[in-house]
Each structure stands twice: as structure tokens, then as C-alpha cells.
Enzyme design. Sequence first.
Site: not given
Ligand code: NAD
Length: 472
Positions: A102, A149, A152, A175, A178, A213, A248, A282-283
Site C-alpha cells: 500500500r 510516526s 502501528n 523519527k 521506538t 523535546d 493526527e 486510530c480509526t
Molecule cells: P505515541 O504518542 O506514544 O508516540 C508517537 C510518536 O511520538 C513516537 O515516534 C514516539 O517516540 C514519539 N514521542 C513520544 N514522546 C514524544 C515527545 N515528548 N516529543 C516528541 N515525540 C515523542 O503514540 P503511539 O503509541 O506510537 O501510537 C498510538 C497513538 O497514535 C494512538 O493514540 C492512535 O490513535 C494514534 N494514531 C493516530 C493516527 C491518525 O492518523 N489520527 C494514526 C495512527 C495512530
Amino acid sequence: MEKFKAIINNQEIESNSWLDIMDPTTDEVYAQVSALSAQEIDSAFKAAKAAQKKWEAIGIEKRTEFLIRWRDLLLKNEEDLATTMMHEIAKAYKDCLTEVRRTAEYIDLTISEYNDLQVLTFDKNSKGVTEDIVAEYKRIAKGVGVGISPFNYPINLAVSKLAPGLLTGNTFVFKPATQGSVVGIKIGQLAIEAGIPAGVLNVVTGRGRDIGDVIVTNPLIDFISFTGSVPVGRRLMEISSSKDLVLELGGKDAAILLDEHNLENIAKDIVAGAFSYSGQRCTAIKRVITTDNIADKITPLIKAEVAKLTVGLPNENPIITPMIDKKSADFVTDLINDAVKKGATLVYGGTRDKNLLQPTLLDNVTVEMNVAWEEPFGPVLPIIRINEIEDMISVANKSNFGLQTSIYSKDVDLAYKVAEQLEVGTVNINRRTQRGPDVLPFLGVKDSGFGVQGIKETILSTTRYRGIIIKK
Ligand code: NAD
């Protein structure tokens, strides 16, 4: 155990510290990636800044050729990428392969959408222009972007930020999450193999809470595209050095059932929408809202579908695989326990083996229960019984999230009227909530996001107009 080094200026970084990447199915360390220092992150921004003007000047044809080579390499390496993803994020192997394919299509669509982009021109014959001028408004790159990103969809949600931005002449500090860092580094390595110039795509790794940060406050940033959770998105909004953000974030998508038409198929659709990849989307449908009468009929049908869900390890290609980590699995377990303690009916599931949770269906969930409001990001579906349409709309809108909603009804006009009252980015009528075709705009309102994704929208959000007006 393999170690994967971050990439800055097309060089592998010899960092002093390493970050463990776990395999969620075994809870053992699967690989290690560089845990970069603040100084190393800063050097990634300097490399991106130094490369940007040259990357823009090389022209759209050359950048398109690069993207095509990158796409081809993703496909050529699809098995390795899918296997890596399967270990890092415990997603079923076949779904990992689908994600790679995809993503390749996403690149193709990006190229064709860019070709359709119009340059705006005006002259004295244009409406409202009285002066004798020729004006041209072209979209040009914004500069240095940050892509962050979530775990998931580690390839799709990375490339869907990077491909449009790279095509339009931006450079990036990217970035990955993890869990997803190894595959993030691998797509960076494939970009180098595809001939990307040094500094154009820098892949930085380290734990988000340690380096987040530092990344989002770098003064060289021109724009940020973030996908992830609400708390991190909020923090980013507060401290980021750039005001140009696309966020997002999470969701609490509801499926609202208005009548008893077609319940067997709707039950199938809801279960597919709620439980694929263990609800870590997310959806994903994260609550069902319907009347007592309909709930009495559909709950057994949903239960029967949930019972059919395959549960196991990602290499067996089941629907339900272990959750991403213990903390996330604990969170879902707590939501289930809280609901049951407050009187919800545990219709199916509720058990757990380490990070592998059985798909869980809860009926008679009330607004007092946390599972009615929180995003579980795991395999649990609450059914909330509400008898009046106005109250259904009100409970749906009371959520802080506003990503998507599904409305199921044989009366499409009524569903459309309800759709117009919902505070979400997108409403699906008679289909489950989902990303859908990548050319459609994709957005959340309220806590679910800020700005719009989608191929055309990302081309627009990674570019700005540059106007040149010539007086004749
Ligand atoms: P997360 O917020 O824990 O992590 C997302 C990213 O942010 C990772 O790369 C993480 O390392 C980074 N990160 C963590 N702390 C940070 C900080 N202080 N500053 C900058 N970056 C930081 O999310 P996750 O657990 O990886 O993903 C799940 C979440 O993502 C769910 O809430 C899901 O709904 C959402 N999501 C949204 C969409 C959308 O398009 N709306 C799509 C997929 C996932």
C-alpha cells in the site's frame, strides 16, 4: 543481536548508547537502535538544512526518479520489511506485507497528484484584477520538515509524510516510534540505495520522551507532521519551535446503529472495524451506540463474530496478536476491570496471556465507565445502550476525540442528517470507520488532530505559495 544505527547525512551514526527494541510476542529484546544525544539530533537538522536548497534545485524530474527507485526497493525488500515489522510491532505477517504494498501505491499516487497540481496565474483579464500585471503563484517547498510516526503503521505513516514532502523539495529529520525504529532505519537505508543525496532524509532514533523535546524545539524546523497520541501531540503543540503543525492523534470512533436492518452484516463489519490488528488502529471502532432493542439483537451476533476471530502469534496471520507492550495491555485490562466492577456485562473474552488479550466484548456500558471515553488502543469493544437519537448524538459528541464515526441505517437521509451533527473529521454511512483510499482527505477535530493528511493535502501542507507578479 543486531544493532541498527541512525542515519544522519547518509552516514550511520556511531552512537555511544543503544535503545532496546522488544519483540512484543516474547517480551525479549529483538534488536537495538542508536539512542542519539541532543547534539547528534542537532547535527541531523544542520544536515537537513544544508541539503535543502540543493535538493529543491535538482528539480522535480530527478526527485520523481528517486521516489520511483525508492518505491521499487520497498517492493523488492517487502519480505524483509514485513518480517522486521512483524517482530517489532507484532502485526500479522500478511498485514505487514499489505502495508508495504500500500505504501508503494502511495508513492505512485503522490507522483500523479503532484503532476495534477496547478500553478495559479492571473492577468488583467482575471476577475477582480484591474492592473496590467501577470501573476504566477507556484507551490514551493517549505524547507526542513520533522516527521514523527507512531508504532502501528511504521512504514505507511512514515512514507505518507516523507514521500509528498520529499517530492516537493523538502528535507527531513524523521523519527520513527521506538517499536518501529528498525523498520524506520531500513527505509532510510533503502532511500540511500535509491540515490537520495546526503542530508535529505535523516533518520533519528531514541526514546520519544528522552529526545522528543529536543527534536521539536530545534530552530531549523520549518514544519512538523506528527502522528501519535493526544498527550504527546499536546506537548508538541505547547513547546514546538514551529507553528506549522499537522497533528493526527487518537480517536474514540463510534458505530451508531439507528435501526434493525441488515444486522448480521453490520455485526461482521463492526467486528472487522473494531478488532483488526487487535484494535491498535486510530480509526478502529471503539464503541457501539444503539438502542436497547437493537442491542438485544446485535450483541449475540457481534459475540458470534468475535468468537470467530483468530488469536495467536503474528507469523500465524491471526486477527488478534499480542499488544505492543505490557503497559498498553495493562491499560486495556484496567479498562475492562473498571467496566465490569461498575456493572458492565462481560459478553466475551476478558482473559489474557502476557501481552496477548482475548478479544473482549462488553455490553451495558454506561457513561460512568472509563471504557466509554478512553481510547483503549486494544481489543475491547463496549456497547452503550441509548434509546433516543438526540442522546446518541450527544454522547457521541461528548467525547474529547473527533476522528470518525460510522452510522448504520437503511434510511440514508436520516443517517445523513445525523452525520451533519457529529463533531468528527469524517462520517461513514453504512461502512466501518477506516482510513479508506489515501487520496481522500483524512483529519480529526477536537483532540483527534489539527490539519489534514491525505496525498494532495500533504503535498499542500509541505509546500507554500511563492507569488511572482510582473507589471507590464
Ligand atoms: P505515541 O504518542 O506514544 O508516540 C508517537 C510518536 O511520538 C513516537 O515516534 C514516539 O517516540 C514519539 N514521542 C513520544 N514522546 C514524544 C515527545 N515528548 N516529543 C516528541 N515525540 C515523542 O503514540 P503511539 O503509541 O506510537 O501510537 C498510538 C497513538 O497514535 C494512538 O493514540 C492512535 O490513535 C494514534 N494514531 C493516530 C493516527 C491518525 O492518523 N489520527 C494514526 C495512527 C495512530
